[in-house]
Design an enzyme around this catalytic site. Structure first.
Site, PDB file in Angstrom:
ATOM      1  N   PRO A 119      30.096  24.763 -18.772  1.00 22.77           N
ATOM      2  CG  PRO A 119      30.323  23.206 -16.912  1.00 22.77           C
ATOM      3  CD  PRO A 119      30.472  24.683 -17.338  1.00 22.77           C
ATOM      4  CE  LYS A 122      -3.942   5.058  -1.252  1.00 27.30           C
ATOM      5  NZ  LYS A 122      -4.922   5.536  -2.238  1.00 27.30           N
ATOM      6  CE1 TYR A 177      -4.082   2.101   0.777  1.00 20.10           C
ATOM      7  CE2 TYR A 177      -2.563   3.293   2.560  1.00 20.10           C
ATOM      8  CZ  TYR A 177      -3.587   3.148   1.652  1.00 20.10           C
ATOM      9  OH  TYR A 177      -4.515   4.221   1.952  1.00 20.10           O
TER      10      TYR A 177
END
Length: 708
Positions: A484, A145, A141
């Site tokens: 960069p 969730k 569960y």
């Protein structure tokens, strides 16, 4: 199983409930029917649906059939199969994920395009404290969730531009699920009525909350967010990172003093980019902060102290080499004779492009001067953001003009004056956005900022399309912006880009020189000011399309990526000095403002790619005279007879096999296929001199190879 509610804004609701028990077994219409009756008793409209949430398309279609549209989805369906982790079976795991996570995915996906097409949608994910914090016996569960939260966060990002908002609630309320784990009196006290008002507000069209996570119950609502410690860098260049080093710094790694609060994956990844940069440069200190998120401490920004402060004076030495390097970096080439005055120091009119003025000014920011300003307690490691002759040294003086709170970050307005001796050479205003540094509670806007301006609502007076090269960023960075992000694929990937991107100021340089050529005959002394707003990145190798509108001495500009149509520079304009008395004002270069200009530019590009193939098919030289208001406005020659083909603008020294005269408007009708060349010829709209039989080959050139 609690109902999944699907609704439309006119208080019309579809109530979905399979009617299964709390473990997912059985089926009944009673639960959905009961909710429908309650809604109708209150004066609302509702229909029941008894399909499983795994049949998401059926659920959504049922709502569409009943109400004609879908505005809100509340993913609330759920079951429980609680087991300690070691006793959790495959079925226990799979059933929970199928109902909670997969069901939410399928129902939301079925509704998504309908919401997208109507430019409105609200999606609520019903998560749980078990997913946020964990709970014994609920591994299946909890995982499902928290998975719903991750799904909601991504839907919030992808739906934002379509006005689809997605938020997550972790409610505590009495229900068929919680009555199995809570005492009856507590279930009775924690009424769903104490949760519903939050859901209603999050679904309202006036609510702009998106990507939020809320705990709610018993009449209390709280918003959750992620928090991250400042952390520690545990390696240095050419030295290994060790577990002993982690052990020794563990207290500091877990110290949440002055914690940062990243809100996007870009903010999260940026810290790693900065770490790599610091390690590579050898600038790692004994106690460095995870500074890339540029988050202020509680008292990190004090606009009252910062505004008006001067940065340390910076100097910038240059010679003709830097001027030429910059010109090459923004796309100038010896292929264009007009560019030679910016590329050859021996040219009698040798000049530096006016937009070069950003280079010495930018150095005053990149040298770290901002970090010395009182009231700006921020790490700025992420901030990158006829006037020149042979050799000189310039001095730039920068002042903090204003500091704005944009919520998700801070904007620092910097005014930079650059001098040659005592002479003011140029003025720049930079808007420096510091990610995550907002929330210090001052104004969002400033009258000191130079505002962007939209272009006129008409066709542009001139359009220039210019291709960048694959090495454009590599070349431009030699002018001093060594970030960069523009050269290293791994840095670009960590910033969320598939490839290194072009410097925004490089696109800025392209647009500036386009205006200079089209409206000022490449005369730098005519250039007065330029304002741009950077909207989207450009990938080296893409083509820049600069659209220009002339309004007096102001040239409005908008720059797009030709291949995608995305606007990269917006709200932009260039102000030119007026021409000297007695001198005619420069008009756009030949073809400016003609729609056909775009077509010929595309034909030229196609000839470069497929010239040899076209020469075999066509084997002819076409001369074109484009008219506007009855007067010759442009002249083009398409040579598909010699070599691998070529396109010439202006007078042609060779001999054309056929010369075609047509108005700009009729030419576009031919290109679009609305006017056949033969019909245009017989109606007098298209005139030909030479071998008129070659008109049969026009379709090959215009239809197949000039699609915009």
């Amino acid at each position: 199983m609690p109902p999944a509610i699907i609704s439309v804004l006119s208080c019309c609701n579809e109530v979905n409930d399979l009617g299964a028990d709390t473990k997912g077994g059985g089926k009944s219409s009673a639960a959905a029917d009961k909710v429908v009756e309650e809604i109708r008793a209150k004066g609302g409209k509702a229909v029941a649906n008894y399909d499983s949430v795994e049949d998401g398309e059926k659920l959504i279609q049922s709502a569409l059939d009943a109400f004609g549209r879908i505005d809100i989805v509340v993913n609330n369906a759920g079951i429980l199969r609680d087991r300690s982790f070691v006793r959790t079976s495959d079925l226990d795991w799979d059933l929970i994920h199928r109902v909670h996570l997969r069901g939410s995915f399928l129902v939301s996906r079925a509704a998504w395009n309908h919401m997208k097409n109507q430019n409105f949608g609200r999606i609520i994910m019903t998560a749980s404290a078990a997913g946020i914090y964990g709970n014994f016996g609920q591994a299946n569960y909890s995982a499902a969730k928290l998975g719903m939260l991750g799904l909601a966060n991504t839907l919030a990002i992808e739906g934002r531009k379509y006005n689809i908002h997605c938020n997550t609630i972790a409610p505590i309320a009495g229900s068929r699920l919680t009555e199995t784990v809570m005492p009856p009196d507590l279930v009775a006290s924690l009424k769903p009525e104490y949760v519903a008002p939050l859901v209603l507000w999050l679904c309202h069209e006036q609510c702009q909350e998106n990507g939020g996570l809320f705990e709610v119950g018993a009449g209390w609502i709280g918003k959750l967010r992620w928090e991250r410690s400042q952390g520690r860098i545990l390696r240095q260049k050419s030295k290994p990172m060790t577990p002993e080093g982690v052990r020794d710094q563990w207290k500091e790694i877990c110290d949440f003093t002055n914690a940062t609060k990243p809100t996007t994956i870009q903010e999260s990844l940026a810290s790693f980019v900065t770490v790599l940069s610091q390690v590579e440069s050898g600038e790692v200190g004994a106690n460095p902060a995870a500074a890339a998120t540029s988050v202020a401490s509680d008292a990190g920004i004090n606009p009252t102290m910062a505004v008006g402060q001067k940065l340390p004076t910076s100097s910038f030495s240059y010679s003709h080499t830097q001027c030429i390097l910059y010109a090459l970096g923004v796309g100038m080439s010896t292929k264009d004779p007009d560019h030679l005055r910016f590329l050859y120091e021996g040219h009698p009119d040798f000049s530096c492009l006016p937009t070069f003025g950003v280079i010495p000014s930018q150095s005053s920011i990149m040298d770290g001067g901002l970090s010395s300003v009182p009231g700006l307690n921020i790490d700025f490691t992420r901030v990158r953001q006829p006037f020149l002759h042979s050799t000189s040294e310039l001095i730039s003086e920068a002042t903090v003009a204003d500091v704005l709170d944009k919520g998700s970050g801070a904007v620092i307005l910097l005014d930079v004056n650059t001098y040659s001796g005592k002479e003011l050479l140029c003025y720049n205003q930079f808007s420096v956005f510091v990610v995550g540094a907002g929330g210090f509670g001052v104004k969002r806007n400033s009258d000191k900022a130079k505002p962007p301006l939209p272009p006129p609502n008409r066709a542009p007076d001139a359009v220039v399309i210019d291709s960048t090269t694959r090495d454009q960023a590599a070349l431009y960075r030699l002018s001093g912006d060594w970030n960069p992000l523009h050269i290293d694929p791994s840095f670009a990937a960590m910033g969320g880009f598939k490839k290194p991107i072009l410097h925004g100021l490089c696109s800025f340089g392209f647009a500036g020189r386009h205006v200079l050529k089209q409206f000022a005959d490449n005369d730098p002394s005519r250039f007065k000011a330029i304002k741009v707003r950077f909207a989207k990145p450009v990938t080296p190798g893409q083509s820049l399309q600069t659209e220009m509108w002339k309004e007096g001495n102001r040239i409005h500009i908008q720059c797009k990526v030709k291949e995608t149509g995305e606007v990269v520079l917006t709200g932009a304009y260039v102000d030119l000095h007026g021409t000297s008395e007695g001198s005619p004002e420069k008009l756009p270069q030949q073809g400016g403002g003609l729609q056909s200009e775009l077509v010929f530019a595309e034909i030229g590009r196609r000839i470069k790619d497929l010239g040899s193939e076209l020469v075999k098919k066509v084997n002819a030289v076409f001369g074109w005279e484009i008219t506007k208001d009855g007067k010759k406005a442009a002249q083009w020659t398409i040579d598909l007879k010699n070599g691998s083909g070529s396109l010439h603008k202006g007078p042609y020294t060779g001999k054309a096999d056929v010369t075609i005269t047509i108005s700009d408007e009729d030419f576009m009708e031919v290109v679009k296929g609305n006017l056949m060349p033969q019909k245009a010829f017989f109606s007098g709209k298209l005139k030909m001199r030479g071998n008129i039989m070659l008109s049969q080959k026009l379709e090959v050139i215009l239809k197949d190879y000039a699609k915009l």
